[in-house]
Every structure is written in structure tokens, then in C-alpha cells.
Scaffold this active site. Sequence first.
Site, PDB file in Angstrom:
ATOM      1  N   GLU A  36       3.667   7.861  15.293  1.00  0.00           N
ATOM      2  CA  GLU A  36       2.272   7.849  15.743  1.00  0.00           C
ATOM      3  C   GLU A  36       1.508   6.679  15.108  1.00  0.00           C
ATOM      4  O   GLU A  36       0.848   5.897  15.801  1.00  0.00           O
ATOM      5  CB  GLU A  36       1.654   9.194  15.322  1.00  0.00           C
ATOM      6  CG  GLU A  36       0.248   9.417  15.769  1.00  0.00           C
ATOM      7  CD  GLU A  36      -0.369  10.629  15.052  1.00  0.00           C
ATOM      8  OE1 GLU A  36       0.354  11.338  14.302  1.00  0.00           O
ATOM      9  OE2 GLU A  36      -1.581  10.835  15.232  1.00  0.00           O
ATOM     10  N   VAL A  37       1.599   6.547  13.796  1.00  0.00           N
ATOM     11  CA  VAL A  37       0.888   5.456  13.112  1.00  0.00           C
ATOM     12  C   VAL A  37       1.560   4.113  13.424  1.00  0.00           C
ATOM     13  O   VAL A  37       0.884   3.098  13.563  1.00  0.00           O
ATOM     14  CB  VAL A  37       0.793   5.728  11.589  1.00  0.00           C
ATOM     15  CG1 VAL A  37       0.257   4.517  10.841  1.00  0.00           C
ATOM     16  CG2 VAL A  37      -0.096   6.939  11.337  1.00  0.00           C
TER      17      VAL A  37
ATOM     18  N   GLU B  95       9.700   0.976  10.782  1.00  0.00           N
ATOM     19  CA  GLU B  95      10.774   1.951  10.574  1.00  0.00           C
ATOM     20  C   GLU B  95      10.105   3.307  10.684  1.00  0.00           C
ATOM     21  O   GLU B  95       9.339   3.700   9.811  1.00  0.00           O
ATOM     22  CB  GLU B  95      11.415   1.711   9.198  1.00  0.00           C
ATOM     23  CG  GLU B  95      12.802   2.327   9.087  1.00  0.00           C
ATOM     24  CD  GLU B  95      12.760   3.731   8.537  1.00  0.00           C
ATOM     25  OE1 GLU B  95      12.728   4.680   9.348  1.00  0.00           O
ATOM     26  OE2 GLU B  95      12.738   3.878   7.309  1.00  0.00           O
TER      27      GLU B  95
ATOM     28  N   CYS C 100      13.720  10.272   6.925  1.00  0.00           N
ATOM     29  CA  CYS C 100      13.555   9.839   8.322  1.00  0.00           C
ATOM     30  C   CYS C 100      14.838  10.015   9.116  1.00  0.00           C
ATOM     31  O   CYS C 100      14.797  10.251  10.317  1.00  0.00           O
ATOM     32  CB  CYS C 100      13.047   8.409   8.385  1.00  0.00           C
ATOM     33  SG  CYS C 100      13.988   7.283   7.385  1.00  0.00           S
TER      34      CYS C 100
ATOM     35  N   LYS D 185       0.842  -1.202   0.000  1.00  0.00           N
ATOM     36  CA  LYS D 185       0.000   0.000   0.000  1.00  0.00           C
ATOM     37  C   LYS D 185       0.872   1.244   0.000  1.00  0.00           C
ATOM     38  O   LYS D 185       1.448   1.614   1.014  1.00  0.00           O
ATOM     39  CB  LYS D 185      -0.953   0.051   1.202  1.00  0.00           C
ATOM     40  CG  LYS D 185      -2.069   1.062   0.937  1.00  0.00           C
ATOM     41  CD  LYS D 185      -2.707   1.657   2.138  1.00  0.00           C
ATOM     42  CE  LYS D 185      -1.925   2.759   2.791  1.00  0.00           C
ATOM     43  NZ  LYS D 185      -1.743   3.980   1.971  1.00  0.00           N
TER      44      LYS D 185
ATOM     45  N   GLU E   9       9.730  15.546  15.373  1.00  0.00           N
ATOM     46  CA  GLU E   9      10.130  15.374  13.974  1.00  0.00           C
ATOM     47  C   GLU E   9       9.337  16.359  13.116  1.00  0.00           C
ATOM     48  O   GLU E   9       8.114  16.316  13.088  1.00  0.00           O
ATOM     49  CB  GLU E   9       9.838  13.937  13.511  1.00  0.00           C
ATOM     50  CG  GLU E   9      10.259  13.697  12.076  1.00  0.00           C
ATOM     51  CD  GLU E   9      10.030  12.256  11.615  1.00  0.00           C
ATOM     52  OE1 GLU E   9       8.901  11.761  11.732  1.00  0.00           O
ATOM     53  OE2 GLU E   9      10.998  11.635  11.131  1.00  0.00           O
TER      54      GLU E   9
HETATM   55  P1  NAI Z   1       1.771   8.401   8.094  1.00  0.00           P
HETATM   56  O1  NAI Z   1       2.578   7.625   9.055  1.00  0.00           O
HETATM   57  O2  NAI Z   1       0.355   8.705   8.434  1.00  0.00           O
HETATM   58  O3  NAI Z   1       1.767   7.667   6.667  1.00  0.00           O
HETATM   59  C1  NAI Z   1       2.653   6.650   6.256  1.00  0.00           C
HETATM   60  C2  NAI Z   1       1.868   5.499   5.633  1.00  0.00           C
HETATM   61  O4  NAI Z   1       1.015   4.939   6.618  1.00  0.00           O
HETATM   62  C3  NAI Z   1       0.963   5.893   4.471  1.00  0.00           C
HETATM   63  O5  NAI Z   1       0.959   4.852   3.508  1.00  0.00           O
HETATM   64  C4  NAI Z   1      -0.404   5.973   5.130  1.00  0.00           C
HETATM   65  O6  NAI Z   1      -1.456   5.744   4.221  1.00  0.00           O
HETATM   66  C5  NAI Z   1      -0.315   4.866   6.143  1.00  0.00           C
HETATM   67  N1  NAI Z   1      -1.226   4.972   7.286  1.00  0.00           N
HETATM   68  C6  NAI Z   1      -1.665   6.106   7.888  1.00  0.00           C
HETATM   69  N2  NAI Z   1      -2.483   5.803   8.902  1.00  0.00           N
HETATM   70  C7  NAI Z   1      -2.584   4.459   8.954  1.00  0.00           C
HETATM   71  C8  NAI Z   1      -3.283   3.532   9.786  1.00  0.00           C
HETATM   72  N3  NAI Z   1      -4.063   3.959  10.784  1.00  0.00           N
HETATM   73  N4  NAI Z   1      -3.137   2.214   9.555  1.00  0.00           N
HETATM   74  C9  NAI Z   1      -2.338   1.778   8.571  1.00  0.00           C
HETATM   75  N5  NAI Z   1      -1.665   2.592   7.746  1.00  0.00           N
HETATM   76  C10 NAI Z   1      -1.774   3.918   7.932  1.00  0.00           C
HETATM   77  O7  NAI Z   1       2.544   9.757   7.797  1.00  0.00           O
HETATM   78  P2  NAI Z   1       1.924  11.138   7.271  1.00  0.00           P
HETATM   79  O8  NAI Z   1       0.622  11.417   7.953  1.00  0.00           O
HETATM   80  O9  NAI Z   1       1.911  11.112   5.813  1.00  0.00           O
HETATM   81  O10 NAI Z   1       3.034  12.177   7.775  1.00  0.00           O
HETATM   82  C11 NAI Z   1       2.976  12.712   9.080  1.00  0.00           C
HETATM   83  C12 NAI Z   1       4.335  12.778   9.701  1.00  0.00           C
HETATM   84  O11 NAI Z   1       4.846  11.478   9.844  1.00  0.00           O
HETATM   85  C13 NAI Z   1       5.399  13.507   8.901  1.00  0.00           C
HETATM   86  O12 NAI Z   1       5.365  14.862   9.125  1.00  0.00           O
HETATM   87  C14 NAI Z   1       6.641  12.888   9.436  1.00  0.00           C
HETATM   88  O13 NAI Z   1       7.014  13.508  10.644  1.00  0.00           O
HETATM   89  C15 NAI Z   1       6.240  11.471   9.731  1.00  0.00           C
HETATM   90  N6  NAI Z   1       6.654  10.563   8.640  1.00  0.00           N
HETATM   91  C16 NAI Z   1       7.812   9.878   8.810  1.00  0.00           C
HETATM   92  C17 NAI Z   1       8.277   9.058   7.809  1.00  0.00           C
HETATM   93  C18 NAI Z   1       9.531   8.318   7.972  1.00  0.00           C
HETATM   94  O14 NAI Z   1      10.043   7.777   7.013  1.00  0.00           O
HETATM   95  N7  NAI Z   1      10.067   8.227   9.143  1.00  0.00           N
HETATM   96  C19 NAI Z   1       7.566   8.937   6.528  1.00  0.00           C
HETATM   97  C20 NAI Z   1       6.329   9.664   6.467  1.00  0.00           C
HETATM   98  C21 NAI Z   1       5.931  10.456   7.488  1.00  0.00           C
HETATM   99 MG    MG Z   2      -0.940  10.304   8.727  1.00  0.00          MG
END
Ligand code: NAI
Ligand code: MG
Length: 510
Positions: free
Chosen positions: A264-265, A283, A317, A208, A414
Amino acid sequence: MSSNPIDISVAMMAPQPPLSNSVRDFIARKPRLLINGEWVGARAGNTLAVFDPATGREIGRVAEAGAEDVERAVAAARAAFESGPWPEMSPAGRELMLWRLADLIDRHAAEFSEIESLDNGKTRFMASVIDVPGARDYFRYMAGWATKIEGTTMQTSIGGIPGAKFHTYVAREPVGVVAQIVPWNFPLAMAAWKLAPALAAGCTCILKPAEQTPLSALRLGELIIEAGFPPGVVNILTGLGETAGAALVAHPGVDKIAFTGSTEVGKLINKSATDTLKRVSLELGGKSPVIVLPDADVDAVIGGAAMAIFFNSGQVCTAGSRLYVHSKIFDRVVEGLGAAANGIRLGPGLDQATQMGPLVSKEQQQRVLGYIESGRKQGASVLAGGEAPSHPGYFVKPTVLVNVRPEMRVVREEIFGPVLVAQRFDELDEVVKAANDSPYGLGASIWTNNLSAAQRLIPRIKAGTVWVNCHNMVDPNMPFGGFKQSGFGREHGRVAMDMYTELKSVCMLV
Ligand code: NAI
Ligand code: MG
């Protein structure tokens, strides 16, 4: 608007250049999901908009997977895992499939760079030297592991049956159906990091991609079919995290979740996966320190620290987002970084002259600007950037904040944007404490030519990767992952095979 005379970012802003015919045709295709080797629409018929972050304009639509689509994909992956050609295929057969896919990525490299730039906002140049060859090489590297999975034999001392002898060994078997949820910062590379080891191990996958950046995964899906992967081995569901993602995590037919994204997620996923005791690898986020010792080469530090935070518009990240410089050279380093930030040319990713593209989404732009504002309110000074330029698109100027304190949100949380917080230190113990004063532990870098100082510092830093005189360097053979709330499990290298296999102990009375 910044009044700094060397800020050329606004003047240099150019429109997004036109797309190639192949990419235009690709994004015009009907919204669809890859399920069981076929392109199908979402059952409920819903779609999601795809935006060009450089302009804020909608450029196409993709299918929004719902509960029924998740059911179909899990059933296809399960069938492909339990019966049919995939479990029958030899490791060398899987290796060949992965090589074919890598060759196809290579053949379409220019197209992938364009798609990745258009969808994420990053520069086409960076996509062409980092993301796309990185994904290709990742498939090639992991292809090699398919034929190198091995177990051990053991001597045992099992009592109770006089004179009994046993033949005892451990076999590795693929973990099963794996759901892989990836973020938007390196869409194609993240898909490769997830799919390649799982497929090498013999698992079947449901990928996904992030809702912000679904395009390269869909193009990859086309090449997966072309490479000849049997139906159901890789299924691709574009859709939302809260619905499609959450449904995959909760689904009893999924054996493992591999996730990269926010902490968080990650926590939500870990909780939800507990109900079915799925294997989980996470990760997650980071707030990686860049530690500069007094002997460091100031010019190298300025260039390196600028790349550490501004590469990919700071959406990395392991971004080096907390800078700690020894007082002796603090002023020189920070002044140089301010000038470097002001000299970075913002623009659309597809424009050759662009050095830094927009952030991925309006939401991310607002989030980053909100952090900068919170820093200001809490007393930080803006040395460079600190705002969005006045043109459309989701841009934020490269930003350096000074006069920050450890308790500020900009230091603790972050930001995931081009925002650096710079602090000074005098004693080594002080900087070790400050560097480790974070819920995260993903990466860190140390800048010094004093080998002994570096070697003494490395074991004291709580991070999954420590770089010396460089930052953000990754390799498929170098384990990658986090301490503390940056997640658990390690991707890459031999350990990636551990993540996608189960051990089976066999004890045979002979
Ligand atoms: P996110 O963690 O919500 O999204 C990442 C993935 O998780 C996406 O594919 C999303 O569709 C999926 N996802 C979201 N909620 C979910 C759930 N409840 N169950 C299963 N899958 C879920 O990140 P978002 O909202 O795009 O970005 C928010 C913050 O997260 C960013 O500002 C950043 O700080 C952090 N982030 C960190 C990343 C990293 O590589 N460490 C990558 C992306 C975001
Ligand atoms: Mg999100």
C-alpha cells in the site's frame, strides 16, 4: 483461552528480564536525529514514544523529524555528495569505512541483540544469530563491491562524419542522495540492506527507520560517527511515515528512494516519486506459498513449514503463509503443524526460555487478530491458536487455519503475523494455479525429494525467490526482491550496485 492440554504458552509466561546498563543508558539518551554528523533535536521539539511490545509499556522517547529536519538532512546529504571528503574518497577508502562499521557492530553485538529484542519483540537469541551477524556480514559483503564497480568500452558505428573514430565507454556513477525508508520487522538488518550498497556505490544517505523500532538505527548512527564516516554521508531521521517519510519521497533534493514495507505505501511512494522522477526500488509485501509434494519427508516439512510462518512471529515479508499440501500427506502434515504451533513457548524476547516473542505493536496485534476473526467468519476452522493469550504485551498465539477457500481474505491478503492457512491439492497444475493466484510474488518454497518435479515446478512459480526444501534463506550474494506487486528492483549481490549507480555513456571523437 485454548483448552489444548499441550498449550504451555500462558503458564510459561515470564516477566521481561532487566536491561543491561549500556542499553539502559542508551535508551535514556535525549531524543535526537543524526544530521550532518551531529546529534540534534527535532526543530519543532516533537518526540515519539517507544514501546516494549512484551509489556506494552513506554520505555523511552525518540525525536520526531518534521519538515525542517528533512530539509536539513537533505541539505547535509547533498553537500556531502557534491563536495568534501566523500566524493574525494577512493573506493578502497569507502570499503575500509564499511569494514570498520561492521567491526563495531560485531564489538557491540550483544548490545544490538538486546536493543533489537526490546524494541521489536523478537527473541534476543534470534537477533543474536540472524539480525545482528546478518547486518555485520552485509556491511562486509557490500564493502567488497566498492572496489569492484566497473564499466565497459564499446565499438560504435556512428555515421555522418566520414573517417571519424570514437572512443566510447560506459562509466558507473553513484546515483546521488538516497532516502531509505525501512520497516520494523528486521530494523537493523533492513538498515544494513539499505545503507551498505548505497555507501559502497558512493551515494549519501538519509535513513528513516520505522516509528515502531527506531532504536537500533540510532545506535548504528553512533557507530557510524565512531567509524569515521564524514559528516552528512549518513543522516538518520526518526519519525513518522506520513510526515517525514512522505517529505523525503517528495523532496526534489533526493535522487532515489529505496523502500521496504507494505505494498500500500509502496504504491503511494511510487506515485509521489513520479513528480520528481526519482529512482525507486520497492521491496513490498508477500503471501508466499509453501508447496508440499506427495513424496516429501513429512517431519522435515512440519519443522520447515512451522519455521517458514512462525519465525519472527510471522512478521517476515517472505513468510510461508499459504501452505499447499498434497492430499496424500495433508492430514499428517497439518496435524504435525498444529502440534508444533501449540508447543511454541510465547514470552518476552529477552527471556531465554522464549521461543516466540510478541508482535511489534498493539496495532499489528489487532490487525492480525482481525484477520483471524475474518477467517472464522468466512468459515475457516482454527486448528491451533487463533487468539491472544491473556497476559499483557502484543502477543498472538501461533495459528493454523484449515477449511479455507481461495477467496477468503486470510488466503489473499498479507497478514504479517503467525497465521498459516493450509489447503490441499491433488494435481500439480492445480497447485501451480493456486500458488500463483496472488497479487504478490516475493517467495515460494517447494518441498520434495523428486529433483525432476522440483526443476519442472520452479519456472512455473511467479516469485523472486524459490526455495527447495527450505524457506526464508537469504544471503547477501543472492538477489532478493519481488515479482508482481511485491515490488521492483533486486537487493543484494552485484545487482545492488546497479540500483545505486547511474550509467554514463561517454563518446569521444578521437
Ligand atoms: P508501512 O509500509 O506503513 O511502514 C513501513 C515504513 O514506511 C515505515 O518506516 C513507515 O514510517 C514508512 N511509511 C509509512 N507511510 C509512508 C508514506 N506515506 N510515505 C513514506 N513512508 C511511509 O507498514 P506498517 O503500517 O507498519 O504495516 C502495515 C502492514 O504492512 C503490515 O501488516 C504488513 O502487512 C505490511 N508490511 C510489510 C513489510 C515487508 O517487509 N514486506 C514490512 C512492514 C509492513
Ligand atoms: Mg503504515
